[in-house]
Design a protein around this motif. Structure first.
Motif, mmCIF file in Angstrom:
data_model
loop_
_atom_site.group_PDB
_atom_site.id
_atom_site.type_symbol
_atom_site.label_atom_id
_atom_site.label_comp_id
_atom_site.label_asym_id
_atom_site.label_seq_id
_atom_site.Cartn_x
_atom_site.Cartn_y
_atom_site.Cartn_z
ATOM 1 N N SER A 9 0.836 -1.196 0.000
ATOM 2 C CA SER A 9 0.000 0.000 0.000
ATOM 3 C C SER A 9 0.871 1.245 0.000
ATOM 4 O O SER A 9 1.712 1.425 0.885
ATOM 5 N N GLY A 10 0.668 2.119 -0.990
ATOM 6 C CA GLY A 10 1.405 3.377 -1.026
ATOM 7 C C GLY A 10 1.067 4.249 0.168
ATOM 8 O O GLY A 10 1.936 4.903 0.745
ATOM 9 N N ALA A 11 -0.207 4.257 0.557
ATOM 10 C CA ALA A 11 -0.622 5.029 1.725
ATOM 11 C C ALA A 11 0.009 4.448 2.982
ATOM 12 O O ALA A 11 0.421 5.184 3.890
ATOM 13 N N GLY A 12 0.082 3.134 3.029
ATOM 14 C CA GLY A 12 0.704 2.485 4.176
ATOM 15 C C GLY A 12 2.193 2.712 4.241
ATOM 16 O O GLY A 12 2.779 2.801 5.321
ATOM 17 N N VAL A 15 3.124 5.820 6.166
ATOM 18 C CA VAL A 15 2.944 5.668 7.605
ATOM 19 C C VAL A 15 4.121 4.905 8.211
ATOM 20 O O VAL A 15 4.693 5.310 9.229
ATOM 21 N N THR A 16 4.503 3.807 7.572
ATOM 22 C CA THR A 16 5.643 3.031 8.059
ATOM 23 C C THR A 16 6.914 3.870 8.033
ATOM 24 O O THR A 16 7.732 3.815 8.956
ATOM 25 N N ALA A 17 7.092 4.657 6.987
ATOM 26 C CA ALA A 17 8.281 5.500 6.876
ATOM 27 C C ALA A 17 8.344 6.523 8.006
ATOM 28 O O ALA A 17 9.412 6.774 8.571
ATOM 29 N N VAL A 18 7.204 7.115 8.351
ATOM 30 C CA VAL A 18 7.177 8.096 9.435
ATOM 31 C C VAL A 18 7.432 7.419 10.783
ATOM 32 O O VAL A 18 8.136 7.960 11.637
ATOM 33 N N VAL A 19 6.874 6.227 10.970
ATOM 34 C CA VAL A 19 7.168 5.459 12.185
ATOM 35 C C VAL A 19 8.675 5.235 12.303
ATOM 36 O O VAL A 19 9.273 5.416 13.368
ATOM 37 N N MET A 192 14.636 12.252 -0.578
ATOM 38 C CA MET A 192 13.732 11.570 0.343
ATOM 39 C C MET A 192 13.994 10.065 0.363
ATOM 40 O O MET A 192 14.079 9.443 1.430
ATOM 41 N N GLU A 193 14.131 9.486 -0.802
ATOM 42 C CA GLU A 193 14.285 8.030 -0.887
ATOM 43 C C GLU A 193 15.636 7.537 -0.383
ATOM 44 O O GLU A 193 15.810 6.346 -0.141
ATOM 45 N N ALA A 194 16.570 8.455 -0.194
ATOM 46 C CA ALA A 194 17.860 8.083 0.385
ATOM 47 C C ALA A 194 17.802 7.986 1.905
ATOM 48 O O ALA A 194 18.721 7.447 2.533
ATOM 49 N N ARG A 195 16.704 8.471 2.491
ATOM 50 C CA ARG A 195 16.583 8.418 3.946
ATOM 51 C C ARG A 195 16.394 6.969 4.393
ATOM 52 O O ARG A 195 15.574 6.237 3.813
ATOM 53 N N PRO A 196 17.100 6.532 5.417
ATOM 54 C CA PRO A 196 16.970 5.156 5.910
ATOM 55 C C PRO A 196 15.530 4.777 6.257
ATOM 56 O O PRO A 196 15.123 3.634 6.059
ATOM 57 N N LYS A 200 13.815 1.482 4.523
ATOM 58 C CA LYS A 200 13.337 0.371 5.332
ATOM 59 C C LYS A 200 11.857 0.088 5.094
ATOM 60 O O LYS A 200 11.400 -1.057 5.238
ATOM 61 N N ALA A 201 11.101 1.111 4.708
ATOM 62 C CA ALA A 201 9.653 0.966 4.515
ATOM 63 C C ALA A 201 9.273 0.456 3.130
ATOM 64 O O ALA A 201 8.110 0.100 2.912
ATOM 65 N N ARG A 202 10.206 0.428 2.204
ATOM 66 C CA ARG A 202 9.868 0.054 0.827
ATOM 67 C C ARG A 202 9.319 -1.358 0.768
ATOM 68 O O ARG A 202 9.780 -2.251 1.478
ATOM 69 N N PRO A 203 8.323 -1.590 -0.092
ATOM 70 C CA PRO A 203 7.779 -2.946 -0.254
ATOM 71 C C PRO A 203 8.831 -3.859 -0.865
ATOM 72 O O PRO A 203 9.808 -3.393 -1.465
ATOM 73 N N PRO A 204 8.644 -5.184 -0.744
ATOM 74 C CA PRO A 204 9.653 -6.123 -1.196
ATOM 75 C C PRO A 204 9.878 -6.175 -2.695
ATOM 76 O O PRO A 204 10.855 -6.750 -3.159
#
Length: 205
Positions: A9-12, A15-19, A192-196, A200-204
């Motif tokens: 989920s792109g929306a998800g 959220v995971t990235a902010v967590v 942005m995408e270089a941020r850890p 870590k949040a990227r889908p498999p």
């Protein structure tokens, strides 16, 4: 605190990235199996009657809508600066969050649904909607490019707005969204995408 989510989920993702960005160790991430229809089961509809991920449960509060969730999470750690506390800064963030929900996300989904998600889910491709999406997203990216002129982030500093908007571009390579004509957006997305937290949040896939 529990966050019900799905890695595709792109929306998800936002959220995971902010967590991750906030290092919220008290958040339990729970995967909802959309393929098995868990989002339609009564226990999940009690959390989100709209049967969509992500959803957050904190005590007696059930919260849905990804932008509302990331705003809540950011507000839990005001020292992070992800949710400004001054009226003008907060208004700037809300401007971009509302624009994401009303304009950029619907436009990008016309592309993503008929490219990335079409491959994942196997539904028929709608070429007319895809073409319409490409035209609209080009318009949106031009507006973003102008807003990012001379800025590293949308409001001048990193906020939840950046996490929200970049989520719509997560699968841009598969979707065929070329950021080359929009150098400010391209640099921002790569930043942005270089941020850890995002890696870590990227889908498999």
């Amino acid at each position: 605190m529990k966050v019900y989510n799905n890695p595709f989920s792109g929306a998800g993702f936002k959220v995971t990235a902010v967590v991750n960005e906030l290092a919220l160790s008290n958040v339990e991430l729970i995967t909802v199996d959309l393929g098995k229809g868990q989002h339609q089961e009564p226990w999940f509809r009690a959390i989100n009657p709209h049967a969509k991920v992500p959803a957050l449960v904190d005590g007696d509060m059930c919260l849905f809508e990804s932008n509302a969730i990331i705003t809540y999470l950011g507000a839990l750690k005001p020292e992070s600066g992800l949710v400004p506390t001054d009226p003008r800064g907060l208004a700037e963030v809300q401007k971009w969050l509302h624009w994401h929900s009303s304009t950029f996300y619907p436009d990008a989904m016309k592309i993503n649904w008929n490219t990335y998600y079409q491959k994942v889910l196997g539904h028929p491709k709608d070429e007319k909607t895809l073409a319409e999406g490409r035209e609209l997203v080009a318009r949106d990216l031009k507006a973003m490019d102008g807003a990012l002129q001379g800025r590293e982030y949308l409001t001048g500093k990193l906020t939840v707005a950046d996490f929200s908007l970049v989520s719509a571009l997560l699968m841009r390579d598969v979707a065929g969204i070329d950021l080359t004509p929009f150098p400010n957006v391209k640099a921002w997305a790569e930043r942005m995408e270089a941020r850890p937290s995002l890696k870590k949040a990227r889908p498999p896939v």
